[in-house]
Design an enzyme around this catalytic site. Structure first.
Site, PDB file in Angstrom:
ATOM      1  N   LYS A 130       0.865  -1.189   0.000  1.00  0.00           N
ATOM      2  CA  LYS A 130       0.000   0.000   0.000  1.00  0.00           C
ATOM      3  C   LYS A 130       0.892   1.226   0.000  1.00  0.00           C
ATOM      4  CE  LYS A 130      -4.477   0.894   0.242  1.00  0.00           C
ATOM      5  NZ  LYS A 130      -5.610   0.034  -0.165  1.00  0.00           N
ATOM      6  N   ASP A 170      -7.086   4.270  -4.460  1.00  0.00           N
ATOM      7  CA  ASP A 170      -7.719   4.111  -3.147  1.00  0.00           C
ATOM      8  C   ASP A 170      -8.349   5.484  -2.860  1.00  0.00           C
ATOM      9  OD1 ASP A 170      -7.807   2.053  -0.772  1.00  0.00           O
ATOM     10  OD2 ASP A 170      -7.401   3.961   0.192  1.00  0.00           O
TER      11      ASP A 170
HETATM   12  P1  NDP Z   1     -13.083   7.640  -2.658  1.00  0.00           P
HETATM   13  O1  NDP Z   1     -12.004   8.629  -2.537  1.00  0.00           O
HETATM   14  O2  NDP Z   1     -13.696   7.395  -3.999  1.00  0.00           O
HETATM   15  O3  NDP Z   1     -14.270   7.987  -1.654  1.00  0.00           O
HETATM   16  C1  NDP Z   1     -14.051   8.075  -0.277  1.00  0.00           C
HETATM   17  C2  NDP Z   1     -15.360   8.400   0.406  1.00  0.00           C
HETATM   18  O4  NDP Z   1     -15.194   8.253   1.805  1.00  0.00           O
HETATM   19  C3  NDP Z   1     -15.819   9.840   0.185  1.00  0.00           C
HETATM   20  O5  NDP Z   1     -17.229   9.871   0.270  1.00  0.00           O
HETATM   21  C4  NDP Z   1     -15.184  10.563   1.368  1.00  0.00           C
HETATM   22  O6  NDP Z   1     -15.846  11.776   1.714  1.00  0.00           O
HETATM   23  C5  NDP Z   1     -15.355   9.528   2.454  1.00  0.00           C
HETATM   24  N1  NDP Z   1     -14.293   9.657   3.465  1.00  0.00           N
HETATM   25  C6  NDP Z   1     -12.957   9.520   3.259  1.00  0.00           C
HETATM   26  N2  NDP Z   1     -12.288   9.726   4.397  1.00  0.00           N
HETATM   27  C7  NDP Z   1     -13.217   9.994   5.316  1.00  0.00           C
HETATM   28  C8  NDP Z   1     -13.152  10.294   6.694  1.00  0.00           C
HETATM   29  N3  NDP Z   1     -11.971  10.348   7.335  1.00  0.00           N
HETATM   30  N4  NDP Z   1     -14.317  10.511   7.350  1.00  0.00           N
HETATM   31  C9  NDP Z   1     -15.518  10.452   6.698  1.00  0.00           C
HETATM   32  N5  NDP Z   1     -15.635  10.180   5.396  1.00  0.00           N
HETATM   33  C10 NDP Z   1     -14.502   9.956   4.718  1.00  0.00           C
HETATM   34  O7  NDP Z   1     -12.489   6.275  -2.072  1.00  0.00           O
HETATM   35  P2  NDP Z   1     -12.959   4.781  -2.322  1.00  0.00           P
HETATM   36  O8  NDP Z   1     -14.431   4.711  -2.483  1.00  0.00           O
HETATM   37  O9  NDP Z   1     -12.084   4.207  -3.379  1.00  0.00           O
HETATM   38  O10 NDP Z   1     -12.519   4.095  -0.946  1.00  0.00           O
HETATM   39  C11 NDP Z   1     -13.405   3.970   0.169  1.00  0.00           C
HETATM   40  C12 NDP Z   1     -12.925   2.854   1.064  1.00  0.00           C
HETATM   41  O11 NDP Z   1     -12.881   1.626   0.328  1.00  0.00           O
HETATM   42  C13 NDP Z   1     -11.513   3.016   1.644  1.00  0.00           C
HETATM   43  O12 NDP Z   1     -11.476   2.432   2.924  1.00  0.00           O
HETATM   44  C14 NDP Z   1     -10.653   2.192   0.692  1.00  0.00           C
HETATM   45  O13 NDP Z   1      -9.470   1.763   1.295  1.00  0.00           O
HETATM   46  C15 NDP Z   1     -11.599   1.029   0.435  1.00  0.00           C
HETATM   47  N6  NDP Z   1     -11.327   0.244  -0.766  1.00  0.00           N
HETATM   48  C16 NDP Z   1     -11.246   0.833  -1.996  1.00  0.00           C
HETATM   49  C17 NDP Z   1     -11.028   0.061  -3.111  1.00  0.00           C
HETATM   50  C18 NDP Z   1     -11.037   0.618  -4.477  1.00  0.00           C
HETATM   51  O14 NDP Z   1     -10.953  -0.163  -5.436  1.00  0.00           O
HETATM   52  N7  NDP Z   1     -11.163   1.917  -4.672  1.00  0.00           N
HETATM   53  C19 NDP Z   1     -10.795  -1.401  -3.001  1.00  0.00           C
HETATM   54  C20 NDP Z   1     -10.996  -1.923  -1.670  1.00  0.00           C
HETATM   55  C21 NDP Z   1     -11.221  -1.110  -0.615  1.00  0.00           C
HETATM   56  P3  NDP Z   1     -15.289  13.208   1.167  1.00  0.00           P
HETATM   57  O15 NDP Z   1     -15.618  13.209  -0.307  1.00  0.00           O
HETATM   58  O16 NDP Z   1     -16.001  14.234   1.943  1.00  0.00           O
HETATM   59  O17 NDP Z   1     -13.807  13.195   1.420  1.00  0.00           O
HETATM   60  O1  2IT Z   2      -7.844  -1.684  -0.732  1.00  0.00           O
HETATM   61  C1  2IT Z   2      -7.789  -2.158  -1.892  1.00  0.00           C
HETATM   62  O2  2IT Z   2      -7.932  -3.369  -2.091  1.00  0.00           O
HETATM   63  C2  2IT Z   2      -7.583  -1.242  -3.013  1.00  0.00           C
HETATM   64  N1  2IT Z   2      -7.511  -0.037  -2.792  1.00  0.00           N
HETATM   65  C3  2IT Z   2      -7.427  -1.776  -4.401  1.00  0.00           C
HETATM   66  C4  2IT Z   2      -6.036  -2.275  -4.623  1.00  0.00           C
HETATM   67  C5  2IT Z   2      -5.712  -2.683  -6.034  1.00  0.00           C
HETATM   68  O3  2IT Z   2      -4.543  -2.981  -6.244  1.00  0.00           O
HETATM   69  O4  2IT Z   2      -6.584  -2.693  -6.908  1.00  0.00           O
END
Ligand code: NDP
Ligand code: 2IT
Length: 452
Positions: A130, A170
């Site tokens: 990461k 992420d």
């Molecule tokens: P995005 O940046 O697309 O969206 C993040 C969302 O979470 C936004 O709505 C943001 O609000 C909110 N957020 C972020 N930090 C905080 C905080 N500290 N408190 C409250 N709200 C918060 O990210 P993703 O959707 O890609 O990721 C979301 C989660 O999923 C993370 O935990 C990530 O690690 C996990 N994840 C993502 C993957 C991926 O493929 N993208 C794969 C597996 C897991 P705001 O817009 O106001 O900042």
């Molecule tokens: O938390 C996760 O699994 C991710 N942000 C996606 C990682 C990836 O390599 O697609």
């Protein structure tokens, strides 16, 4: 050495705490996994002798670097960047990059540790890593984001490679940022190679990668519900977040006949008792995506009975299903109790470690279906793995093929959780199942390599 002479769980954790002072998120993630692993390896001498868990809980390396960039006003800004390469026993390091002011070494170490187990669960040959920065993309112009991404990659490029370490997106890193970083990697190295995933479709990206995490988390939920002879149809869902994972989880819930009551961002949550339908969801995607605006504008846009609850989280809204899809520790013990009291029957985590240790205990004690992120949100990295395969072969697979593979991988993860997590009363401890199933493959590869 007799097994009883080996260090016990609490002594092990004391050591982890001592070696990682102030890294609370990392220690939390290790504790959650180690408890199950200690039970599992109690009678397995080799894992003790070779200190397997101790070694997985020590990243192979942590690279930390300075990232300088110039803002639109000509000020020089200095950020910190990291890449944590946790474990490459079963494949190249693989995991996202996060840009958020809350990023610290502890946060990235917890994420890289979790990623190691998650990637193993997918059944694909992927190690765990990461990276990220404490850079705050909010309010930055597109050119500022571009300059930051280029500067970040100017250091990162020497640590990554298609067979070494393959980052992706992420929080705060989506297709736009991946494009900027990929362009810079290509420019510096003069190599067009699958060094990042989540790329644009024009330059090596994979269909279904954008939807994969959210859709996958709902497929996992479907598998859990099917196991208790239930389904998503007709159920109400409370979802947090409004980014990539949350909006695609919501979309799949709708496609399966469920009702989505909430979404949230860092400012609060929207509650729409009429349900967030596809039209409203498309508005949210655009508002939080290209427009990068606040979610609170939803109530002006759609009115009705909808409300914006400033500074609050959605877990008090009565629902059948909860899907935390924003960030770590966004669902704590008290909130878990409220969900259970209000009749919530299933929790599928889209985010990484969104439920704290107290919350996990509440869900486990209540005996509801509870899927930890390392199992339920693995769809994203799984399709990233498929993107790597397509890049190596220099071909692109059809959407239908990828949708089928995603569903089949999520079912495979569910089956692996059952194998190690099914209890005598027929209920499933998905946390234990995911931890042990994820551990075994990595641990056995490490045994094969000897002490390295
Ligand atoms: P995005 O940046 O697309 O969206 C993040 C969302 O979470 C936004 O709505 C943001 O609000 C909110 N957020 C972020 N930090 C905080 C905080 N500290 N408190 C409250 N709200 C918060 O990210 P993703 O959707 O890609 O990721 C979301 C989660 O999923 C993370 O935990 C990530 O690690 C996990 N994840 C993502 C993957 C991926 O493929 N993208 C794969 C597996 C897991 P705001 O817009 O106001 O900042
Ligand atoms: O938390 C996760 O699994 C991710 N942000 C996606 C990682 C990836 O390599 O697609």
């Amino acid at each position: 050495m007799a097994i009883s002479d080996h260090v016990g769980f609490e002594d092990f954790m004391t050591g982890v705490e001592r070696r990682n002072p102030h890294q609370t998120e990392f220690v939390q993630a290790v504790r959650e996994v180690a408890e199950d692993i200690f039970d599992y390896i109690a009678d397995k001498e080799k894992y003790h002798e070779y200190q397997i868990l101790r070694r997985i809980a020590e990243p192979d390396r942590v690279v930390s670097f300075r990232v300088c960039w110039e803002d639109d006003s000509g000020n020089i800004r200095v950020q910190r960047g990291w890449r944590v390469q946790n474990n490459n026993s079963i494949g190249p390091y693989k995991g996202g990059i996060r840009f958020h002011p809350s990023v610290t070494e502890s946060v990235l170490k917890f994420l890289a540790f979790e990623q190691t187990f998650k990637n193993s669960l997918t059944g694909l040959p992927l190690g765990g890593g990461k990276g990220g920065s404490n850079f705050n993309p909010k309010g930055k112009s597109e050119h500022e984001i571009m300059r930051f991404c280029q500067s970040f990659m100017t250091e990162l490029y020497r640590h990554v490679g298609e067979d070494t370490d393959v980052p992706a997106g992420d929080i705060g890193v989506g297709a736009r940022e991946i494009g900027f970083m990929f362009g810079q990697y290509k420019r510096i190295t003069n190599r067009f190679t699958g060094v990042l995933t989540g790329k644009g479709l024009e330059f090596g990206g994979s269909l279904v990668r954008t939807e994969a995490t959210g859709y996958g988390a709902v497929y996992f939920l479907e598998n859990m519900l099917k196991h208790i002879n239930s389904s998503v149809e007709g159920k109400s869902a409370v979802i947090s977040g409004s980014g990539n994972v949350a909006t695609h989880a919501a979309e799949k819930i709708l496609q399966l006949g469920g009702k989505v009551l909430t979404l949230s961002d860092s400012q609060g949550f929207i509650h729409d008792p009429d349900g967030i339908n596809q039209e409203k969801l498309d508005w949210v995607k655009r508002q939080k995506g290209v427009l990068r605006g606040p979610l609170s504008a939803y109530t002006d846009e759609f009115g009705g009975g909808s409300s914006f609850n400033s500074g609050e989280r959605p877990w008090g809204v009565t629902c059948d299903i909860a899907m935390p899809c924003a960030t770590q520790n966004e669902l704590v013990g008290q909130e878990a109790e409220t969900l259970v009291k209000n009749g919530c029957m299933a929790v599928s985590e889209g985010a990484n470690m969104p439920t704290d240790l107290d919350g996990i205990k509440v869900f486990k004690d209540a005996g509801i279906c509870y899927a930890p992120g390392k199992a339920s949100n693995a769809g994203g990295v799984a399709v990233s793995g498929l993107e790597m395969s397509q890049n190596s072969e220099r071909i692109s697979w059809e959407e239908e093929t990828l949708q089928e593979q995603l569903q089949s991988i999520m079912k495979g993860i569910h089956d692996r959780c059952l194998e190690y997590g099914e209890k005598e009363d027929g209920k499933v401890d998905y946390v234990k199942g995911a931890n042990i199933a994820g551990f075994v493959k990595v641990a056995d590869a490490m045994l094969a390599y000897g002490v390295v």
